[in-house]
Design a protein around this motif. Structure first.
Motif, mmCIF file in Angstrom:
data_model
loop_
_atom_site.group_PDB
_atom_site.id
_atom_site.type_symbol
_atom_site.label_atom_id
_atom_site.label_comp_id
_atom_site.label_asym_id
_atom_site.label_seq_id
_atom_site.Cartn_x
_atom_site.Cartn_y
_atom_site.Cartn_z
ATOM 1 N N GLY A 1 -4.745 1.443 -7.919
ATOM 2 C CA GLY A 1 -5.565 0.476 -8.219
ATOM 3 C C GLY A 1 -4.999 -0.603 -9.076
ATOM 4 N N ASP B 1 -6.046 1.261 0.657
ATOM 5 C CA ASP B 1 -5.115 2.432 0.221
ATOM 6 C C ASP B 1 -5.779 3.319 -0.856
ATOM 7 O OD1 ASP B 1 -4.585 1.634 -2.640
ATOM 8 O OD2 ASP B 1 -3.500 -0.165 -1.681
ATOM 9 N N ALA C 1 0.792 -1.149 0.081
ATOM 10 C CA ALA C 1 0.113 -0.053 -0.057
ATOM 11 C C ALA C 1 0.769 1.169 0.004
ATOM 12 C CB ALA C 1 -1.015 0.010 1.202
ATOM 13 N N LEU D 1 6.698 -11.559 -4.804
ATOM 14 C CA LEU D 1 6.574 -12.824 -3.866
ATOM 15 C C LEU D 1 5.541 -12.566 -2.892
ATOM 16 C CD1 LEU D 1 10.116 -14.332 -3.820
ATOM 17 C CD2 LEU D 1 8.159 -15.099 -5.178
HETATM 18 P P1 ADP Z 1 5.787 -7.031 -5.157
HETATM 19 O O1 ADP Z 1 5.034 -5.799 -4.598
HETATM 20 O O2 ADP Z 1 7.007 -7.294 -4.898
HETATM 21 O O3 ADP Z 1 6.001 -6.782 -6.683
HETATM 22 P P2 ADP Z 1 3.546 -8.470 -4.490
HETATM 23 O O4 ADP Z 1 3.214 -9.980 -4.643
HETATM 24 O O5 ADP Z 1 3.445 -8.027 -3.251
HETATM 25 O O6 ADP Z 1 5.022 -8.222 -5.047
HETATM 26 O O7 ADP Z 1 2.513 -7.723 -5.126
HETATM 27 C C1 ADP Z 1 2.479 -8.193 -6.646
HETATM 28 C C2 ADP Z 1 1.875 -7.150 -7.316
HETATM 29 O O8 ADP Z 1 0.661 -6.740 -7.123
HETATM 30 C C3 ADP Z 1 2.310 -5.884 -7.446
HETATM 31 O O9 ADP Z 1 3.730 -5.761 -8.298
HETATM 32 C C4 ADP Z 1 1.783 -4.683 -7.950
HETATM 33 O O10 ADP Z 1 1.606 -4.773 -9.324
HETATM 34 C C5 ADP Z 1 0.245 -5.492 -7.479
HETATM 35 N N1 ADP Z 1 -0.293 -4.965 -6.147
HETATM 36 C C6 ADP Z 1 -0.072 -5.549 -4.809
HETATM 37 N N2 ADP Z 1 -0.506 -4.566 -4.048
HETATM 38 C C7 ADP Z 1 -0.829 -3.368 -4.657
HETATM 39 C C8 ADP Z 1 -1.477 -1.938 -4.225
HETATM 40 N N3 ADP Z 1 -1.721 -1.673 -2.772
HETATM 41 N N4 ADP Z 1 -1.861 -1.262 -5.280
HETATM 42 C C9 ADP Z 1 -1.487 -1.431 -6.429
HETATM 43 N N5 ADP Z 1 -1.096 -2.685 -6.888
HETATM 44 C C10 ADP Z 1 -0.764 -3.558 -6.100
#
Ligand code: ADP
Length: 480
Positions: free
Chosen positions: A416, A412, A386, A445
């Protein structure tokens, strides 16, 4: 239909299918009989009509013989032929064009057989000395047994009745001597026996033919069914293979992307650590500046540690080695702690970190059954994301009670997530591929680890989002 035949294993050979029918009446011993009779009728109708026309014609043609041989009886004989037998035959012939004929045709043929035979008997009784007329019965027998499609049982009974009537007539109502009667019976009984035998065989083979055809149809239907099943199985397997292939290709692509990304993600903090360490050694810098370098080294070291921890976690999850130790946890105090820990980070980005829960109003404590360390890891991942993907606005963390679960959320006001990614972002290495993600970094991950951890703790995780307005990640965990 299967009742009609049984599959029997004979001396270890292939199973044989037997036809069961009554040996005397030749009827099938079950519902099959009805089907056979319908088919027999339709198969025989044409032959019956032809045979009846021929028989009627012959019966009429013999009227000529009456004129020549038995002049004084011509009137009586013509009356028998043209007013009794032939009208009956023609009536039955015409009836064969009615729908009801199928129900009564065998009985009508039976009557015609007897009436035709009785006509000849009457003529023979009237003039016993005219030997030639009794031969007419031979024609009646052959027509009745082989020609008009009368079934074996009825033909045999009609043949016997005709024979009895003939003998009765000759013995009681004619002046024929015993030799003549004896002589005639020799021929008639033989003709009947041969007729019965032939009619039996004809019907038996018709029934067998019918039975084998049905078996063939069944087999064909079975083969068609097996073929269809086989085809759909092949299609199914092909689809499965295509899906697996696509998954393998996708996984390969993701792994390559992950490796490329990873080398960048590891290099960045490492470069930071090495670079600032070198600067530390440089005496030209002031102690204040060096303090800043140390801060950078610590931050980069932590980032590196996070990345390595994520990799370790996902491999532990995949090999099933991860241990979850759930216990009763007080949610309220836990959330306060999380809020305190993350508030500084939020402030650094000029974001407000709020807490919200309908339960906060009440004095009652809320408890959840979870592994504290893993629960912290999950909420931390969600808050980090977030913070990462929100440039202005606020981040809200909270919980509410939902049936037997406690439902947490991290909301957040960031970029989006497109809804086609709602499921996919929880797969490992998966990122919403926008320039944003790339510029924010990350290894793809965090959410995969979070999903696995939540599920291992007996809960579920999901996201709702609106492009441009923000995202809310939810996860629900059981109450103790
Ligand atoms: P990382 O953040 O390390 O890329 P995550 O598995 O935590 O890997 O998240 C995967 C993907 O999901 C992110 O790369 C992003 O594209 C999307 N994402 C996750 N949380 C959010 C968020 N709060 N707002 C927008 N996109 C998000």
């Amino acid at each position: 239909m299967r009742d009609i035949y049984r599959i029997e294993k004979q001396n270890g050979s292939d199973p044989q299918i037997k036809m069961y029918l009554n040996k005397i009446t030749l009827s099938f011993t079950d519902l099959f009989e009805k089907d056979f009779r319908i088919k027999y009728f339709h198969d025989s109708l044409f032959q019956f009509r032809i045979s009846f026309l021929v028989v009627t014609f012959l019966y009429a043609v013999f009227g000529y013989l009456d004129n020549r041989v038995t002049i004084e009886y011509t009137g009586l004989f013509h009356a028998i032929r043209f007013f009794v037998v032939i009208p009956l035959f023609l009536f039955v012939f015409l009836l064969s064009f009615c729908k009801c004929f199928i129900h009564i045709w065998q009985e009508l043929l039976f009557i015609c057989f007897i009436v035709g035979g009785t006509g000849i008997t009457l003529m023979t009784v009237a003039i016993p000395l005219n030997y030639a007329y009794y031969l007419g019965l031979m024609l009646v027998f052959s027509a009745g047994y082989f020609f008009i499609s009368l079934r074996f049982l009825l033909a045999s009974i009609a043949g016997l009745i005709t024979l009895i009537l003939f003998n009765t007539g000759l013995i009681f109502f004619s002046s024929a001597d015993s030799n003549l009667i004896f002589n005639n019976n020799f021929f008639f009984i033989s003709a009947n026996v041969i007729g019965m035998f032939a009619a039996y065989n004809i019907e038996y083979y018709k029934r067998r033919d019918f039975f084998l055809n049905i078996q063939l149809d069944n087999r064909n239907a079975e083969i068609a069914h097996v073929n269809r099943t086989l085809e759909s199985k092949v299609d199914e397997r092909t689809n499965e293979l295509t899906i697996s292939m696509k998954k393998a290709e996708e996984s390969d692509r993701l792994k390559s992307a992950f490796l490329a990304n990873m080398s960048h993600e590891i290099r960045t903090p490492l470069n930071g650590i090495i670079g600032f360490s070198e600067l530390l050694a440089d005496e030209a810098f002031e102690p204040e500046q060096k303090k800043e370098f140390i801060r950078h080294i610590t931050t980069n070291g932590n980032n590196l540690l996070n990345i390595i921890s994520d990799i370790m976690d996902i491999s532990k999850i995949e090999s099933g080695e991860i241990k979850i130790r759930c216990k009763k946890m007080n949610v309220k105090s836990w959330l306060e702690n999380i809020h305190a820990v993350n508030q500084i980070k939020a402030k650094e980005k000029n974001l407000e970190l709020k807490t919200f829960s309908p339960e906060l109003e009440s004095e009652k404590d809320v408890f959840v059954f979870a592994d504290p360390e893993r629960l912290f890891q999950v909420i931390n991942n969600l808050i980090s994301n977030a913070l990462k993907f929100t440039s202005e606005g606020f981040i809200e963390i909270g919980y509410r009670l939902a049936d037997e679960m406690v439902e947490f959320h991290v909301k957040d006001t960031g970029a989006g997530i497109p809804n086609e990614f709602y499921e996919r972002i929880f797969e490992r290495f998966r990122q919403v591929e926008t320039s944003n993600t790339r510029s924010f970094g990350g290894n793809g991950l965090g959410l995969a680890i979070s999903k696995n951890l939540v599920e291992l703790m007996g809960g579920k995780i999901w996201v709702e989002s609106e492009m441009g307005k923000g995202s809310t990640f939810y996860f629900a965990l059981p109450k103790p």
